[in-house]
Design a protein around this motif. Structure first.
Motif, PDB file in Angstrom:
ATOM      1  N   GLY A  45      32.188  35.256  29.757  1.00 47.13           N
ATOM      2  CA  GLY A  45      32.820  34.822  28.510  1.00 47.13           C
ATOM      3  C   GLY A  45      32.377  35.666  27.331  1.00 47.13           C
ATOM      4  N   LEU A  46      31.112  36.028  27.310  1.00 48.94           N
ATOM      5  CA  LEU A  46      30.596  36.898  26.266  1.00 48.94           C
ATOM      6  C   LEU A  46      31.278  38.262  26.309  1.00 48.94           C
ATOM      7  N   PHE A  47      31.451  38.786  27.512  1.00 52.03           N
ATOM      8  CA  PHE A  47      32.109  40.084  27.680  1.00 52.03           C
ATOM      9  C   PHE A  47      33.550  40.022  27.195  1.00 52.03           C
ATOM     10  N   PHE A  48      34.301  38.999  27.610  1.00 50.33           N
ATOM     11  CA  PHE A  48      35.698  38.875  27.191  1.00 50.33           C
ATOM     12  C   PHE A  48      35.811  38.655  25.684  1.00 50.33           C
ATOM     13  N   GLY A  49      34.924  37.887  25.114  1.00 51.66           N
ATOM     14  CA  GLY A  49      34.930  37.670  23.667  1.00 51.66           C
ATOM     15  C   GLY A  49      34.703  38.960  22.908  1.00 51.66           C
ATOM     16  N   THR A  91      37.480  40.820  20.529  1.00 51.62           N
ATOM     17  CA  THR A  91      37.096  41.107  19.148  1.00 51.62           C
ATOM     18  C   THR A  91      37.277  42.578  18.822  1.00 51.62           C
ATOM     19  N   SER A  92      36.913  43.448  19.742  1.00 56.09           N
ATOM     20  CA  SER A  92      37.062  44.885  19.489  1.00 56.09           C
ATOM     21  C   SER A  92      38.539  45.270  19.411  1.00 56.09           C
ATOM     22  N   LEU A  93      39.382  44.662  20.252  1.00 50.96           N
ATOM     23  CA  LEU A  93      40.817  44.941  20.169  1.00 50.96           C
ATOM     24  C   LEU A  93      41.390  44.498  18.828  1.00 50.96           C
ATOM     25  N   THR A  94      41.001  43.337  18.368  1.00 50.81           N
ATOM     26  CA  THR A  94      41.470  42.825  17.080  1.00 50.81           C
ATOM     27  C   THR A  94      41.004  43.721  15.948  1.00 50.81           C
TER      28      THR A  94
END
Length: 90
Positions: free
Chosen positions: A10-14, A18-21
């Motif tokens: 979950g930390l990785f996906f978050g 965030t980086s994509l946004t």
């Protein structure tokens, strides 16, 4: 063990989302800045303050510097778009 794996995943996906946004926000910021430059260059000097006139001159000089390398090429034929750009910059 499952809880730790789920937490790390979950930390990785978050972080990934965030980086994509953040990249999308940066692109929008650059587009907005570029459109503001174009709008400022198109505005007549009579409607601008002294500060905006200086900014306009800076943007025009930056544009001339960018197009100078395209215009001063030798031995490479120019495209129609480059010819129009050259005519409009004069």
């Amino acid at each position: 063990m499952t809880l730790l794996t789920t937490f790390i995943l979950g930390l990785f996906f978050g972080y990934f989302l965030t980086s994509l946004t953040q990249k999308q926000f940066e692109k929008q910021k650059e587009k907005r800045k570029f459109s503001d430059e174009i709008e400022l260059r198109a505005t007549p000097d009579t409607y601008l303050s002294e500060f905006d006139i200086l900014r306009k001159r800076y943007y025009e000089a930056k544009f001339q510097k960018m197009t100078k390398t395209m215009i001063n090429r030798t031995g490479i034929p120019m495209t129609e778009e480059e010819i129009k750009l050259r005519k409009s910059s004069k």
